[in-house]
Structures are given as C-alpha cells and as structure tokens.
Write a protein that holds these residues in place. Structure first.
Motif, mmCIF file in Angstrom:
data_model
loop_
_atom_site.group_PDB
_atom_site.id
_atom_site.type_symbol
_atom_site.label_atom_id
_atom_site.label_comp_id
_atom_site.label_asym_id
_atom_site.label_seq_id
_atom_site.Cartn_x
_atom_site.Cartn_y
_atom_site.Cartn_z
ATOM 1 N N ARG A 104 -12.281 80.821 5.104
ATOM 2 C CA ARG A 104 -12.388 79.991 6.311
ATOM 3 C C ARG A 104 -12.052 78.543 5.980
ATOM 4 O O ARG A 104 -11.433 77.838 6.785
ATOM 5 C CB ARG A 104 -13.786 80.104 6.904
ATOM 6 C CG ARG A 104 -14.140 81.514 7.322
ATOM 7 C CD ARG A 104 -15.532 81.597 7.912
ATOM 8 N NE ARG A 104 -15.810 82.979 8.279
ATOM 9 C CZ ARG A 104 -16.443 83.357 9.377
ATOM 10 N NH1 ARG A 104 -16.858 82.449 10.236
ATOM 11 N NH2 ARG A 104 -16.669 84.618 9.625
ATOM 12 N N LEU A 105 -12.482 78.091 4.812
ATOM 13 C CA LEU A 105 -12.128 76.726 4.403
ATOM 14 C C LEU A 105 -10.641 76.617 4.113
ATOM 15 O O LEU A 105 -10.018 75.608 4.444
ATOM 16 C CB LEU A 105 -12.952 76.300 3.178
ATOM 17 C CG LEU A 105 -14.368 75.846 3.531
ATOM 18 C CD1 LEU A 105 -15.360 77.002 3.484
ATOM 19 C CD2 LEU A 105 -14.839 74.733 2.621
ATOM 20 N N PHE A 106 -10.076 77.674 3.505
ATOM 21 C CA PHE A 106 -8.633 77.666 3.250
ATOM 22 C C PHE A 106 -7.865 77.584 4.574
ATOM 23 O O PHE A 106 -6.849 76.882 4.677
ATOM 24 C CB PHE A 106 -8.217 78.925 2.487
ATOM 25 C CG PHE A 106 -8.677 78.959 1.049
ATOM 26 C CD1 PHE A 106 -9.168 77.813 0.422
ATOM 27 C CD2 PHE A 106 -8.623 80.128 0.317
ATOM 28 C CE1 PHE A 106 -9.591 77.851 -0.906
ATOM 29 C CE2 PHE A 106 -9.033 80.177 -1.007
ATOM 30 C CZ PHE A 106 -9.520 79.036 -1.615
ATOM 31 N N ALA A 107 -8.354 78.304 5.592
ATOM 32 C CA ALA A 107 -7.690 78.273 6.900
ATOM 33 C C ALA A 107 -7.763 76.869 7.504
ATOM 34 O O ALA A 107 -6.777 76.381 8.074
ATOM 35 C CB ALA A 107 -8.337 79.290 7.835
ATOM 36 N N ILE A 108 -8.919 76.219 7.359
ATOM 37 C CA ILE A 108 -9.059 74.845 7.858
ATOM 38 C C ILE A 108 -8.133 73.910 7.083
ATOM 39 O O ILE A 108 -7.481 73.027 7.655
ATOM 40 C CB ILE A 108 -10.527 74.373 7.745
ATOM 41 C CG1 ILE A 108 -11.409 75.166 8.723
ATOM 42 C CG2 ILE A 108 -10.652 72.873 8.018
ATOM 43 C CD1 ILE A 108 -12.903 74.955 8.526
ATOM 44 N N ALA A 109 -8.051 74.110 5.764
ATOM 45 C CA ALA A 109 -7.184 73.273 4.929
ATOM 46 C C ALA A 109 -5.720 73.443 5.332
ATOM 47 O O ALA A 109 -4.971 72.461 5.451
ATOM 48 C CB ALA A 109 -7.377 73.624 3.453
ATOM 49 N N THR A 120 -17.079 79.039 -5.406
ATOM 50 C CA THR A 120 -18.429 79.248 -5.932
ATOM 51 C C THR A 120 -19.505 78.781 -4.950
ATOM 52 O O THR A 120 -20.612 79.306 -4.955
ATOM 53 C CB THR A 120 -18.618 78.547 -7.290
ATOM 54 O OG1 THR A 120 -18.232 77.176 -7.175
ATOM 55 C CG2 THR A 120 -17.785 79.201 -8.375
ATOM 56 N N ARG A 121 -19.182 77.827 -4.088
ATOM 57 C CA ARG A 121 -20.190 77.362 -3.115
ATOM 58 C C ARG A 121 -20.216 78.240 -1.868
ATOM 59 O O ARG A 121 -21.284 78.518 -1.336
ATOM 60 C CB ARG A 121 -19.913 75.924 -2.697
ATOM 61 C CG ARG A 121 -20.859 75.446 -1.573
ATOM 62 C CD ARG A 121 -20.628 74.017 -1.176
ATOM 63 N NE ARG A 121 -21.025 73.099 -2.232
ATOM 64 C CZ ARG A 121 -20.540 71.873 -2.392
ATOM 65 N NH1 ARG A 121 -19.636 71.421 -1.555
ATOM 66 N NH2 ARG A 121 -20.962 71.114 -3.369
ATOM 67 N N TYR A 122 -19.032 78.658 -1.384
ATOM 68 C CA TYR A 122 -18.966 79.313 -0.075
ATOM 69 C C TYR A 122 -18.764 80.823 -0.137
ATOM 70 O O TYR A 122 -18.809 81.484 0.909
ATOM 71 C CB TYR A 122 -17.863 78.669 0.771
ATOM 72 C CG TYR A 122 -18.111 77.209 1.049
ATOM 73 C CD1 TYR A 122 -19.061 76.806 1.986
ATOM 74 C CD2 TYR A 122 -17.418 76.212 0.347
ATOM 75 C CE1 TYR A 122 -19.301 75.460 2.228
ATOM 76 C CE2 TYR A 122 -17.654 74.864 0.593
ATOM 77 C CZ TYR A 122 -18.595 74.493 1.534
ATOM 78 O OH TYR A 122 -18.840 73.164 1.771
ATOM 79 N N GLY A 123 -18.525 81.373 -1.328
ATOM 80 C CA GLY A 123 -18.388 82.822 -1.448
ATOM 81 C C GLY A 123 -17.322 83.379 -0.527
ATOM 82 O O GLY A 123 -16.210 82.858 -0.428
#
Length: 572
Positions: free
Chosen positions: A458-463, A450-453
């Motif tokens: 990209r956050l999942f890839a970093i995670a 909901t914050r990053y749309g």
C-alpha cells in the motif's frame, strides 16, 4: 464498512454512523485491550463500535517497555499460572504479527551479592521454559564469565559470575495496537479516536450507551448499544464513577519511565535484564541505532493523560545503567529522548500496597457495565477473548443472539499476512527488492517492509502515485519540502491509520519522537504544513497541533521539575 472507514477525513462519517445505528457492544477505550476486544467481537459477528478520547494507544499502550515478554519476573512471586498463560500468548502474538514483534536474546547476568546466582537463574529459566512452552531454539542457555563478556563486553566485570540467556520479544506497542485496530475495522468494527465519552446513557437503570463528543469538531453524538465495555485502562475508575459503581477493588497507578541514548554513547551489543541494588529489575535494549533503558515503578497520582519524567526518575535509571555498565559513564546530557507511562494496577481495600495485583480482572456493575482492568500488553488477546465470551453469553440471555466462538488465536493482524514467522525473512527480502525496483533506496524499502509487513504494498502504491503526480505536474512547495521517506508514511497514516495530528504520526505511528528525535525536529515544520494543506486545518488548529508537538519534544528531554507553564514552550 472495511478499511475505508479508517481515514482521518472519515472520522465524522464514522461518528455519524455510530449515532444513527444500534450496536451489540460499545467499547470505551482504544488501547491494546479495547482494540483486541473490537477485533474478537467483530470477527464473531457482533456489531461493534469503539471510541477513544485521545489517539489510539496514546495512554499506556504506547508508553510500555515495548516487550511482549513472557513474564519471567512473575516467577519471583510464584505466579506460575500467569507465567504459563503469558508465555503461551506471547507466541501467538508473534505469529499473528511478525512485523511488529521481534525475538531477541536477553542476557540475565548475575554478580556476587546480587539477587540471582547460577543455581537460581538456571532453575528459574528452566521452569520458565517449561511453563511458557518455549520452543527449543529459544530455550535458556547458561554462560560462564568469558562467554557472558563476549556477548556483552560493557557489563560490570567486578563480581561477575556468569549469566543466563533467554529470549524475549521486542515490539512496537503503539503499532501493535494500531494494527489490531485496523484488523478489527477490516472485519466490520467502527472505531474512532478523539471521541470522548462524557456521559453514560441508561434505560430503566440498565446501561444502554454513551454520549460522546468529537474533540476535533466539538459535535456531540449519542451511541446506543446492548452492552457497554469499559476498557479505558488508567481511566476505568473514571467511568465506574460515572456509573456509580466504583467500589471494592480500585485502580492504583504506578509510573515507569524509559531513557533513550544514541548507540555511539551506549553501544550495547545485546539486550540485558539486570537487577539493581534496591532489588528491582531494569531492561537495557538496543534498537535501530539507539539503546533504551528502564523502568521505574513509583506510585503516581498526577495527570493520568500526561505522565512526565522527573529528575529523580532520570537519576535512578542513569545510576542503574552506570552501575551495571560502568565504562559508559552516561550523564543527563546523553539522554536523547524519554517517555513516561502509567500502569493501571488493581488494589483491594485492606490489602497492603505490595499486594497490588498486575493480573487482569473483569467486573460487572449493577447497571450491566462490563469493566476489564489491569493485565499486560502480552495477554491482550486472551483478555479480549474472556471479555467477548462474557458479552456473548449476556447477549444470548438478553436477546437470544448466538455468535461463533473465538478465532483470534489464528487471525493475523493487519500487516501480519506474511506467512508467519517462518516466512518473514523471505517476505522482507521480496518487498525490499520491489521497493528498490520502484526507485526507493534499499534502506527505505527495507524499513517500510519491516514496519508495515503485508501493508507495505500500500505504501509502494502511494509512492508510485506520488512519483507519477510529481512528473505530471510541478510538486507543490509543501510536497517538495518532504522527502518520500517521510511523505509516503505520513499520507498512509492519514489515509489508512486515522492519523489526526502530527503527534499521532511522529509518536504513535512511527515512534520517531523516541528513537529518531532529530529527524522529528528536522521534518516537523514541513510535515505540519503538508498535513494542514491536506486536512484543511484552520490557522488555530495548525498552531494548536504545532504547540502540542513542541511540548512533547520539550518534555522528552526535560524533567517535570523544569516544567513550563502552557504557552511558555519554546519551538524546538
């Protein structure tokens, strides 16, 4: 250049490139207006550079009421054209970035002896719906006393006559700004924060650029451009003074503050827009387990970069809340956080203070400096279009250049490629499931979506990268001290959102200092240690950035009357 130019560690490379090349336009100011101009200009093919002396959105664009609203209040001043324009722009802002803008029903109660009654509310909202082109599902509804209290039981019952219900759009103003800026960079603009324009440059009397200092390294750069756009918000007159063109219309700053409460102390069910005994209007809005309320409107002549809440400001908002919601009985000890911002309004000599305009205006000086002043968050895209239209005409006359027409009406901002508002809920569901499959909690996965749309992947890839590294080697002590919920957004913010300081992250990239202040206090030290290690800060930089964040934490709950001298701020 694309998004690779938007990492904190690439700031120097971006500034070096700005100093080496010649641009069609140089934009001074990295709030929502500057970001909007950069996006429009870059998309049309103009070679575009932008500098911001603080962090992006650090001025007015992170300190608003956080509404992309349709300008209902302007009906009282019969600003019909403004209501029509702002209302239509609101729908465009929403469709291009559903992840930073949320439709929310707003209640407009009316009481015996108040500013509004059933007739004026009904007619006002009907006219508003018509002028703003409001879609059928969001049009006004009139509610009787019982229906009003069912919607919001906390409302003052004494003298209640009913209410009108209409839709406003809640936004994260700072994230809206950063997403527009990221989209501009993706389309070729160069943008950098903490770069202050100290001096304007001229060739034979015509403005031709600016001398800019990197406030992180202290290194100066000369940036040359055919046109210079002054989009400095509250600082536009400072640049006009540099240009020796401050005359006629000038800025008048007014200050507004907002208070934040935990929802357990102020359990508002839905947003309310209400009048006060002195005839002003105040918003109270539930948001993520908190309720915030504001705003004040006082003439401001203090430090433009550092407006503060006063005890009087706080008392005014508390009195307004307790007057409309008498059962909550809020006191100063219930204030969890707050923010203060300034509005740059346009004032003309010879006019009374009540005639200060909230409209946007474009001025051009003898040297060719183009200034955009005034205006509202909601109208940023249209304001930007008008500025770039003017720039394109000037570049045509000066150099015979031609560029395509404005297309931003249909350009999703960064993170906004989710299938528009119609596809938003399905997109969030899909990303939440993907995050859970990765090993995240459903709450974290949904919060990121909901914050990053459409940037959530990209956050999942970093995670995934972070988790893989943790299994291959022992996580460093600093990494182990930060949970994935904090570490991944922080790394994303540094790598892809030009986050330089912990205050950038905790205030403007996440809003946590306003809405999760206890979490900021909890993770402050490990986050700073982690940033210091990754960014290679000196011990002096780490102390400076820590003191800055401590000062913001202190000021969020402490009025300016109790202001301490620099160096007296206690760690929180």
């Amino acid at each position: 250049m694309g998004e690779q130019g938007f990492a904190a560690q690439e700031r120097t490379a971006v500034l070096e490139r700005m100093g080496d090349e010649h641009f069609d336009i140089l934009i001074i100011g990295g709030g929502i207006t500057g970001a909007g101009i950069a996006l429009d200009a870059a998309d049309r093919g103009l070679k575009t550079a932008l500098v911001e002396m603080q962090d992006f959105a650090a001025g007015t664009s992170s300190r608003s009421t956080k509404l992309v609203h349709g300008g209902l209040r302007y009906l009282k001043q019969f600003e019909v054209k403004m209501v029509a324009e702002v209302g239509k722009e609101r729908a465009i802002v929403f469709e291009n970035g559903p992840h930073v803008t949320i439709p929310e029903r707003m209640l407009l109660p009316f009481h015996k002896g108040g500013t509004f009654n059933a007739f004026t509310t009904s007619v006002g909202l009907l006219v508003y719906d018509f002028l703003a082109g409001v879609k059928r599902s969001e049009r006004r509804r009139m509610l009787d006393i019982q229906a009003t209290l069912e919607r919001e039981p906390l409302l003052k019952r004494d003298g209640l006559k009913g209410s009108g219900s209409y839709v406003e759009y809640r936004t994260d103003d700072a994230r809206l700004t950063i997403e527009v800026m990221k989209e501009a960079v993706t389309r070729g603009a160069l943008a950098v924060n903490y770069a202050k324009a100290d001096k304007l440059l001229y060739d034979e009397g015509r403005i031709s650029g600016a001398s800019v200092t990197d406030r992180v390294t202290g290194k100066p750069y000369e940036i040359r451009a055919s046109l210079v756009i002054n989009a400095a918000g509250p600082w536009v007159d400072t640049l006009r003074e540099m240009d020796r063109s401050k005359e006629g219309k000038v800025l008048r700053l007014t200050k507004g503050i907002h208070l934040v409460f935990d929802a357990e102390r102020f359990p508002l069910k839905q947003a309310v827009y209400f009048d006060t005994p002195d005839g002003r209007m105040v918003f109270a809005i539930p948001r993520d387990g908190k309720t915030y309320a504001g705003t004040t409107d006082t003439v401001y002549e203090g430090d433009t970069a550092h407006p503060r809440m006063t005890a009087e400001d706080r008392a005014y908002v508390l009195q307004a809340i307790n007057g409309m919601f008498p059962d909550v009985k809020l006191t100063v000890t219930d204030v969890e956080s707050s923010w203060a911002g300034v509005r740059p309004l346009i004032y003309e000599d010879g006019k009374s203070p009540s005639e200060i305009s909230r409209k946007d205006e474009i001025w051009e000086s003898r040297s060719g400096l183009i200034t955009i002043a005034g205006g509202k968050l909601t109208g940023y895209r249209k304001m930007s279009e008008l500025v770039v239209d003017r720039a394109v005409r000037k570049l045509g006359r000066l150099h015979g250049q031609s560029f395509r027409a404005c297309r931003t009406r249909h350009i999703p901002i960064s993170g906004g490629s989710v299938g528009g508002s119609a596809g938003w809920d399905a997109y969030v569901g899909k990303q939440t499931a993907a995050g859970v499959a990765l090993g995240l909690s459903p709450e974290t996965a949904r919060a990121w979506a909901t914050r990053y749309g459409s940037n959530t992947e990209r956050l999942f890839a970093i995670a995934a990268r972070s988790m893989k590294e943790a299994t291959e080697k022992e996580a460093t002590e600093k990494e182990a001290a930060l949970p994935v919920e904090v570490r991944v957004p922080l790394l994303y913010a540094m790598e892809q959102e030009m986050t330089v300081t912990p205050s950038d992250f905790f205030i403007r990239r996440t809003g946590a200092l306003f809405f999760q202040i206890d979490e900021v206090k909890r993770w402050k030290q490990p986050a700073i240690a982690w940033m210091s290690e990754h960014a290679g800060w000196s011990a002096a930089q780490e102390r400076q950035y820590t003191a800055e964040l401590d000062a913001y934490l202190y000021e969020a709950v402490t009025p300016v009357e109790a202001e301490v001298k620099p160096g007296d701020v206690k760690a929180i």
